[in-house]
Design a protein around this motif. Structure first.
Motif, PDB file in Angstrom:
ATOM      1  N   ALA A 115       0.816  -1.212   0.000  1.00  0.00           N
ATOM      2  CA  ALA A 115       0.000   0.000   0.000  1.00  0.00           C
ATOM      3  C   ALA A 115       0.848   1.258   0.000  1.00  0.00           C
ATOM      4  O   ALA A 115       1.907   1.304   0.596  1.00  0.00           O
ATOM      5  CB  ALA A 115      -0.905   0.009   1.221  1.00  0.00           C
ATOM      6  N   THR A 116       0.336   2.278  -0.680  1.00  0.00           N
ATOM      7  CA  THR A 116       0.964   3.587  -0.581  1.00  0.00           C
ATOM      8  C   THR A 116       0.518   4.262   0.717  1.00  0.00           C
ATOM      9  O   THR A 116       1.195   5.137   1.217  1.00  0.00           O
ATOM     10  CB  THR A 116       0.601   4.466  -1.791  1.00  0.00           C
ATOM     11  OG1 THR A 116      -0.820   4.568  -1.868  1.00  0.00           O
ATOM     12  CG2 THR A 116       1.142   3.865  -3.063  1.00  0.00           C
ATOM     13  N   ILE A 117      -0.630   3.871   1.239  1.00  0.00           N
ATOM     14  CA  ILE A 117      -1.107   4.333   2.537  1.00  0.00           C
ATOM     15  C   ILE A 117      -0.762   3.213   3.525  1.00  0.00           C
ATOM     16  O   ILE A 117      -1.173   2.078   3.327  1.00  0.00           O
ATOM     17  CB  ILE A 117      -2.629   4.582   2.512  1.00  0.00           C
ATOM     18  CG1 ILE A 117      -2.999   5.581   1.424  1.00  0.00           C
ATOM     19  CG2 ILE A 117      -3.118   5.052   3.867  1.00  0.00           C
ATOM     20  CD1 ILE A 117      -4.494   5.726   1.186  1.00  0.00           C
ATOM     21  N   PRO A 118       0.000   3.486   4.593  1.00  0.00           N
ATOM     22  CA  PRO A 118       0.483   2.415   5.467  1.00  0.00           C
ATOM     23  C   PRO A 118      -0.584   1.710   6.307  1.00  0.00           C
ATOM     24  O   PRO A 118      -0.422   0.561   6.679  1.00  0.00           O
ATOM     25  CB  PRO A 118       1.510   3.103   6.363  1.00  0.00           C
ATOM     26  CG  PRO A 118       1.133   4.542   6.338  1.00  0.00           C
ATOM     27  CD  PRO A 118       0.506   4.799   4.999  1.00  0.00           C
ATOM     28  N   ARG A 148      -3.609  -0.397  12.275  1.00  0.00           N
ATOM     29  CA  ARG A 148      -2.584  -1.331  11.809  1.00  0.00           C
ATOM     30  C   ARG A 148      -2.888  -1.753  10.371  1.00  0.00           C
ATOM     31  O   ARG A 148      -4.033  -1.770   9.947  1.00  0.00           O
ATOM     32  CB  ARG A 148      -2.578  -2.575  12.695  1.00  0.00           C
ATOM     33  CG  ARG A 148      -2.179  -2.250  14.111  1.00  0.00           C
ATOM     34  CD  ARG A 148      -1.637  -3.480  14.783  1.00  0.00           C
ATOM     35  NE  ARG A 148      -1.072  -3.111  16.057  1.00  0.00           N
ATOM     36  CZ  ARG A 148      -1.251  -3.798  17.155  1.00  0.00           C
ATOM     37  NH1 ARG A 148      -1.970  -4.901  17.138  1.00  0.00           N
ATOM     38  NH2 ARG A 148      -0.705  -3.410  18.282  1.00  0.00           N
ATOM     39  N   PRO A 149      -1.861  -2.133   9.626  1.00  0.00           N
ATOM     40  CA  PRO A 149      -2.101  -2.546   8.237  1.00  0.00           C
ATOM     41  C   PRO A 149      -2.799  -3.906   8.144  1.00  0.00           C
ATOM     42  O   PRO A 149      -2.562  -4.792   8.960  1.00  0.00           O
ATOM     43  CB  PRO A 149      -0.694  -2.618   7.643  1.00  0.00           C
ATOM     44  CG  PRO A 149       0.220  -2.780   8.805  1.00  0.00           C
ATOM     45  CD  PRO A 149      -0.441  -2.111   9.966  1.00  0.00           C
ATOM     46  N   ALA A 150      -3.657  -4.034   7.156  1.00  0.00           N
ATOM     47  CA  ALA A 150      -4.319  -5.312   6.879  1.00  0.00           C
ATOM     48  C   ALA A 150      -3.343  -6.223   6.147  1.00  0.00           C
ATOM     49  O   ALA A 150      -2.539  -5.769   5.337  1.00  0.00           O
ATOM     50  CB  ALA A 150      -5.560  -5.088   6.034  1.00  0.00           C
ATOM     51  N   ALA A 156     -14.775   5.397   5.578  1.00  0.00           N
ATOM     52  CA  ALA A 156     -14.162   6.059   4.409  1.00  0.00           C
ATOM     53  C   ALA A 156     -12.645   5.887   4.428  1.00  0.00           C
ATOM     54  O   ALA A 156     -12.033   5.618   3.385  1.00  0.00           O
ATOM     55  CB  ALA A 156     -14.530   7.536   4.374  1.00  0.00           C
ATOM     56  N   ARG A 157     -12.033   6.014   5.587  1.00  0.00           N
ATOM     57  CA  ARG A 157     -10.583   5.845   5.691  1.00  0.00           C
ATOM     58  C   ARG A 157     -10.180   4.392   5.453  1.00  0.00           C
ATOM     59  O   ARG A 157      -9.186   4.125   4.783  1.00  0.00           O
ATOM     60  CB  ARG A 157     -10.102   6.301   7.067  1.00  0.00           C
ATOM     61  CG  ARG A 157     -10.208   7.788   7.247  1.00  0.00           C
ATOM     62  CD  ARG A 157      -9.809   8.212   8.622  1.00  0.00           C
ATOM     63  NE  ARG A 157      -9.981   9.658   8.745  1.00  0.00           N
ATOM     64  CZ  ARG A 157      -9.546  10.373   9.745  1.00  0.00           C
ATOM     65  NH1 ARG A 157      -8.890   9.799  10.734  1.00  0.00           N
ATOM     66  NH2 ARG A 157      -9.750  11.664   9.782  1.00  0.00           N
ATOM     67  N   LEU A 201      -7.835   0.288   1.882  1.00  0.00           N
ATOM     68  CA  LEU A 201      -7.945  -1.041   1.267  1.00  0.00           C
ATOM     69  C   LEU A 201      -7.840  -0.980  -0.254  1.00  0.00           C
ATOM     70  O   LEU A 201      -7.224  -1.863  -0.855  1.00  0.00           O
ATOM     71  CB  LEU A 201      -9.244  -1.720   1.709  1.00  0.00           C
ATOM     72  CG  LEU A 201      -9.267  -2.125   3.181  1.00  0.00           C
ATOM     73  CD1 LEU A 201     -10.670  -2.560   3.600  1.00  0.00           C
ATOM     74  CD2 LEU A 201      -8.242  -3.211   3.476  1.00  0.00           C
ATOM     75  N   ILE A 202      -8.402   0.044  -0.871  1.00  0.00           N
ATOM     76  CA  ILE A 202      -8.275   0.159  -2.332  1.00  0.00           C
ATOM     77  C   ILE A 202      -6.833   0.480  -2.714  1.00  0.00           C
ATOM     78  O   ILE A 202      -6.344   0.057  -3.764  1.00  0.00           O
ATOM     79  CB  ILE A 202      -9.285   1.151  -2.935  1.00  0.00           C
ATOM     80  CG1 ILE A 202      -9.487   0.876  -4.428  1.00  0.00           C
ATOM     81  CG2 ILE A 202      -8.875   2.587  -2.729  1.00  0.00           C
ATOM     82  CD1 ILE A 202     -10.183  -0.387  -4.753  1.00  0.00           C
TER      83      ILE A 202
END
Length: 159
Positions: free
Chosen positions: A4-7, A79-81, A134-135, A140-141
């Motif tokens: 992910a680019t979002i952690p 935390r990251p999925a 929303a976050r 996830l996308i």
């Protein structure tokens, strides 16, 4: 593992706090200005319906938690999925824990026959959608673009 680019989703508080805060505010309003959902003489039917909703909601919530645990992915939204979970209650809803908490919340208001907490539930759901869901969906996308995109097309957000 995700690239992910979002952690992580960036939700810094446990989402059940939204439900608890709304319920507490409603309970306090109820103490000051009592409003019943139904006339007090219909209490037993309302209590039974409430108990069923409360039990079903908690069961759905814990089924979602247990499924995340089984798949060893993050339950806490800061935390990251590790993966997109698509089994168990996640075949029915993308947010079974939130669906379950909503049903449990409604069930508890019915059991207490308190209108104020029920009136505050829509505000709690708006806050949940804006500041949590929303976050989580943005994250996830970003983390799983193809897999999550297909999942979104197949499974509804709520029910």
């Amino acid at each position: 593992m995700s690239t992910a680019t979002i952690p992580h989703p960036g939700v810094r508080f446990p989402p059940p706090l939204i439900f608890a805060s709304a319920f507490l505010a409603g309970w306090l309003l109820q103490r000051r200005w009592p409003l019943a959902i139904f006339p007090r003489d219909r209490g037993s039917e309302l209590e039974i319906a409430g108990a069923i909703l409360l039990g079903a909601g908690l069961a759905f919530t814990f089924w979602g938690l247990a499924t995340f645990h089984l798949h060893r992915t993050a339950i806490l939204p800061h935390r990251p999925a590790m993966r997109i979970v698509q089994s168990g209650p996640y075949r029915i809803s993308r947010n079974p824990m939130y669906v379950g908490l909503t049903a449990a919340y409604i069930g508890l208001t019915f059991m207490l026959n308190d209108l104020w907490p029920l009136l505050l539930l829509p505000a709690a759901l708006v806050l949940l959608r804006r500041f949590v869901i929303a976050r989580e969906e943005r994250y996830l996308i970003s983390a799983f673009p193809v897999e999550y995109g297909a999942y979104v097309k197949r499974v509804r957000r709520w029910l």
